[in-house]
Design a protein around this motif. Structure first.
Motif, short mmCIF file in Angstrom:
data_model
loop_
_atom_site.label_atom_id
_atom_site.label_comp_id
_atom_site.label_asym_id
_atom_site.label_seq_id
_atom_site.Cartn_x
_atom_site.Cartn_y
_atom_site.Cartn_z
N ARG A 521 0.83 -1.20 0.00
CA ARG A 521 0.00 0.00 0.00
C ARG A 521 0.87 1.26 0.00
N ILE A 522 0.30 2.33 -0.53
CA ILE A 522 0.99 3.61 -0.54
C ILE A 522 0.65 4.40 0.72
N THR A 568 -16.59 -3.99 7.84
CA THR A 568 -15.40 -4.73 8.23
C THR A 568 -14.51 -4.95 7.02
N VAL A 569 -13.23 -4.69 7.18
CA VAL A 569 -12.24 -4.94 6.13
C VAL A 569 -11.45 -6.18 6.52
N LYS A 570 -11.61 -7.24 5.75
CA LYS A 570 -10.91 -8.49 6.05
C LYS A 570 -9.47 -8.47 5.52
N GLN A 571 -9.31 -7.88 4.33
CA GLN A 571 -7.98 -7.80 3.72
C GLN A 571 -7.78 -6.38 3.22
N LEU A 572 -6.75 -5.71 3.75
CA LEU A 572 -6.51 -4.32 3.34
C LEU A 572 -6.23 -4.26 1.84
N PRO A 573 -6.94 -3.39 1.12
CA PRO A 573 -6.74 -3.31 -0.33
C PRO A 573 -5.51 -2.47 -0.68
N PRO A 574 -4.83 -2.79 -1.78
CA PRO A 574 -3.71 -1.95 -2.22
C PRO A 574 -4.17 -0.57 -2.71
N GLN A 575 -5.45 -0.48 -3.07
CA GLN A 575 -5.98 0.80 -3.54
C GLN A 575 -7.44 0.91 -3.12
N ALA A 576 -7.78 2.05 -2.54
CA ALA A 576 -9.17 2.31 -2.16
C ALA A 576 -9.49 3.76 -2.48
N ILE A 577 -10.63 3.96 -3.10
CA ILE A 577 -11.02 5.30 -3.54
C ILE A 577 -12.50 5.51 -3.22
N GLY A 578 -12.84 6.71 -2.81
CA GLY A 578 -14.23 7.05 -2.58
C GLY A 578 -14.60 8.30 -3.36
#
Length: 830
Positions: A521-522, A568-578
């Motif tokens: 992740r960044i 709930t986030v089970k696996q942190l994503p490499p990219q998330a945008i809203g």
């Protein structure tokens, strides 16, 4: 525990290739003996010539040896004249104060030899400083003279007449350089081979290694214009370009993701704005205007500087920081000296520094000399009134706009010369004006500097066009010139490009490329990727416009509703945008931290979420408010996409599962007392009121965020760590325009035995062992092609194959990785 390879493979740094494999056979202790000799000795970096040395020389030596005075034939006006000596011979032996007549005369008791010949002696502490100065290389401020300055750089642009092309070398850079080399009777350097050129261009333009497949494709291309096409294709890789040059601009604009001021709120990032400006190739004049006179808070952090905690000196106020930052970044003028007193080293005066600072000031600004007030108020003023002047009576915002206009004025050649000089330095290893922040200094080729500057303006300030012009020249494609450490740059004559060390970010990116071990992740709060213009695979929106009730035609003015969604986030994503929008305004909190706000419903806001989510329980909280002077429609829309590297998307969007309350949170997004009246949200009945104007923009932003999930994380997008700091990545409390170009002992030890790199290579070896099933010989071939863009030599192949044995092993791969990344060839752009 620090990894210990089967061979002492880490013990390879700054050694010529023929010696490499002999060193592999030596005990580890022997390496450190060689290492100490190869790394940088104590330097003059800690000695400030302007403040430590120049005043001493002026006070104690100036009467007899500066200006027109040249007693005994010895002049201190310039470094060159000092080194030339006088009637008594050589005055200074650089690096050897004990053998320097200059030092001996300062300390002797012989009245016939002592200097100064009359009056008080030079104090012992100042003599000690002068000894250190001599021993550490006689550091001199470039362009400085105790005599009358013979050179004043021109302000306005100049379009030089290009010399005739020679041997069909028609690139304007080559036409100027060929005439320059002929004038100096220097043979043109030879052109590098295709593989060397490809590796150089990849690193310089996008900061990455060419993959073996990319390199092979280029080498097999038989087109005569293939180098031009390669440069064009690299510059067209907008994301790679942006994420490489982000390092340069973060240094120049002192922007970072952590550090002094961020926790206390005394400093703001410009990361999101800067990333978007680079990925969309914002024209340089527009970029400068938006930094100097920010149209929004997104780019304001540059001029606001750092609000230091507690009492600060007059030279560290945000107003003076503004003057220093603007002048250094855009004009190559260092006002630090002139922010305290009239400069010792150039023409800038204290009043001028404070005048520039006063353009930013929101209150009367009292001038301080050496941190003491002088009873005078600064008057807002621009450094070059020949181009015009700001209205000192105007409001701050208007003064900043006027300054931005003057800075980018078509007749301000200082603006364009400064940035093209920086780009030439990045690609060629040394500026046309050196150092790059001493633009008062005479360039070694005024014609080249002036041509590049007017070319940038002709190309509508497109920096990629300047990079392309340089990179497609035969001059850029020439063999690098060997420069021995400690070589005096006085009297510099251009002979060709210089080899450059990889930046900390280039080094880490290259290791991550080789090993597939980049972080997941960044850290940078940016919307990664680039917005599409069209797609055959449109993004499906899951969100609905919601409010506290479905019929929203007559929502009371100023009604405020607080919405939330727990997930709930089970696996942190490499990219998330809203993406968020509200009619009329909203504030979004993510896990108790304010993330975004907006008040223009027809212009939805993209919100980077990657570094705001956590494993386990998460919460979006949105304070939505209607506006107007009477009842009117209101609605909220939010949709987030959590994108995994395999392409899977988890949407979280406003719908009937959200909850609402009228109880508003505190400023930190937390409730003083948790509300007990949460109710289900309602999907509003008239979605079409807003969806027609917003759905396309929302889908575009979500697509951009999701498409970046598969990209390798770049070092420019993560916080600095111990290894990157030791490799020269600055903390960016100050503007940094040139990083150290010599290897320090700390850096060499951290490279050879540091835990950070050891862990990366260990993980990388495990990944490579799981994906490479070829023979050791094929693996060695792949590794050298990828890392160095060449075949291994017979001796290199022999030693590595002997270390592998009959088959690839994780340990053997790890040892081979250590060998290759320690090669000078790997760590240099040649």
């Amino acid at each position: 525990m620090v990894h210990t390879p089967k061979l002492p493979a880490r013990c390879r740094i700054a050694i010529t290739p023929p010696d490499l494999f002999e060193i592999m056979k030596q005990p580890l202790a022997v390496f450190f003996v060689w290492l100490t000799a190869l790394t940088t000795a104590p330097s003059a970096a800690e000695i400030d010539f302007a403040h430590d040395i120049a005043p001493v020389l002026r006070e104690h030596c100036g009467k007899c040896h500066t200006g027109d005075a040249k007693k005994g034939g010895l002049s201190f006006n310039t470094r060159e004249s000092l080194l030339a000596g006088g009637e008594s011979g050589k005055a200074i032996s650089v690096g050897k104060s004990s053998e320097s007549d200059f030092i001996k005369r300062l300390t002797t008791d012989d009245t016939d030899l002592r200097m100064p010949p009359e009056g008080p002696r030079v104090p012992a502490e100042k003599v000690a400083l002068l000894k250190r100065w001599v021993d550490s290389g006689l550091k001199w401020e470039e362009g400085f003279t105790f005599g009358k300055r013979a050179y004043e750089p021109p302000l306005k642009p100049r379009r030089p007449e290009l010399p005739p092309a020679v041997d069909n070398r028609t690139n304007p850079v080559d036409r100027v350089i060929d005439a320059y080399l002929a004038k100096h009777q220097i043979a043109r350097p030879r052109t590098v081979d295709d593989a060397t050129f490809a590796r150089r261009a990849y690193f310089d333009l996008i900061g990455l290694l060419p993959s073996p497949d990319e390199l092979e494709t280029f080498l097999k291309d038989t087109g005569s214009d293939k180098r031009i096409r390669l440069v064009q294709s690299l510059l067209a890789r907008d994301i790679d370009y942006a994420e490489h040059w982000l390092t340069f601009w973060n240094d120049l604009l002192r922007n970072d993701y952590t550090g002094t001021g961020f926790i206390t709120g005394g400093r703001k990032q410009i990361s999101g704005w800067l990333y978007a400006a680079l990925v969309n190739n914002m024209p340089y004049d527009q970029l400068a205007r938006e930094l100097i006179a920010p149209p929004s808070d997104a780019s304001r952090g540059f001029i606001d500087g750092i609000k230091w905690r507690g009492e600060v000196s007059a030279g560290q106020t945000v107003e003076i920081q503004f003057a220093q930052s603007v002048s250094q970044s855009f004009l190559g003028i260092n006002l630090k000296c002139a922010s305290c007193h009239d400069s010792f080293i150039d023409r800038w005066k204290l009043d001028e520094s404070y005048g520039l600072a006063a353009i930013y000031a929101s209150r009367p600004l009292e001038i301080h000399r050496c941190d003491k007030p002088i009873g005078k108020t600064a008057e807002a003023g621009w450094l070059f009134p020949e181009l015009g002047q700001v209205d000192r009576k105007a409001a701050q915002s208007e003064r900043l706009k006027q300054l931005a206009g003057l800075m980018t004025h078509p007749e301000n050649g200082r603006f364009t010369r400064t940035i093209v000089n920086r780009l030439w330095h990045r690609l060629m290893g040394r500026g046309i004006v050196h150092p790059t922040d001493a633009m008062q200094t005479e360039p070694w080729s005024a014609d080249l500097l002036d041509y590049l500057a007017v070319h940038l303006a002709d190309q509508k300030y497109d920096l990629k066009q300047t990079l392309a012009l340089i990179a497609t020249s035969q001059t850029y494609q020439s063999q690098t010139q060997t420069v021995e450490r400690g070589t005096d740059d006085a009297g510099y004559v251009f002979r060709g490009p210089r080899a450059k060390r990889l930046t900390a970010e280039q080094f880490m990116d290259s290791v991550w490329q080789l090993t597939g071990s980049a972080p997941a992740r960044i850290d940078a709060p940016v919307l990664r990727g680039k917005a599409r213009t069209a797609t055959s695979d449109p993004v499906k929106l899951n969100g609905k416009w919601i409010w506290a009730y479905a019929e929203i035609g007559q929502v009371p003015a100023n009604e405020t509703i607080v919405f939330r969604k727990k997930f709930t986030v089970k696996q942190l994503p490499p990219q998330a945008i809203g993406v968020a929008t509200c009619d009329n305004s909203y504030v979004l909190y993510v896990n108790g931290q304010r993330a975004q706000d907006g008040s223009a419903w027809d212009n939805p806001d993209a919100v980077p979420l990657t570094n705001r989510l956590k494993s386990g329980a998460n919460e979006f909280l949105i304070v939505a408010k209607n506006g107007g002077s009477g009842p009117n429609p209101a609605g909220l829309f939010f949709e987030a996409h959590l994108a995994q590297a395999d392409g899977a998307i988890e949407p979280i969007a406003t719908d009937a599962t959200w909850e609402w309350t009228r109880t508003e949170p505190q400023g930190n997004g937390r409730f003083k007392t948790e509300p007990t009246d949460w109710k289900p949200a309602k999907v509003v009945s008239n979605q079409e009121i807003w969806s027609g104007q917003t759905s396309g923009r929302i889908a575009t932003s979500l697509h951009q965020g999701a498409s970046a999930a598969s990209l390798m994380v770049r070092a420019s997008l993560v916080k600095s760590d111990f290894l990157m700091r030791s490799l020269g990545r600055p903390n960016r409390d100050q503007i940094v325009t040139v990083r150290p170009d010599e290897l320090s002992t700390l850096e060499a030890i951290d490279l050879s035995n540091g835990q950070v790199l050891a862990d990366v290579l260990s993980r990388g070896a495990q990944k490579l062992a799981a994906t490479h099933s070829e023979s050791p010989a094929d693996f060695v071939h792949w590794l050298f092609q990828f890392a160095i863009s060449r075949e291994p030599t017979p001796s290199e192949r022999k030693v590595l194959l002997e270390s592998f044995g009959d088959k690839l092993t994780t340990q053997g791969i790890e040892d081979a990785l250590w060998v290759v990344v320690m090669l000078p060839e790997f760590q240099l752009v040649r």
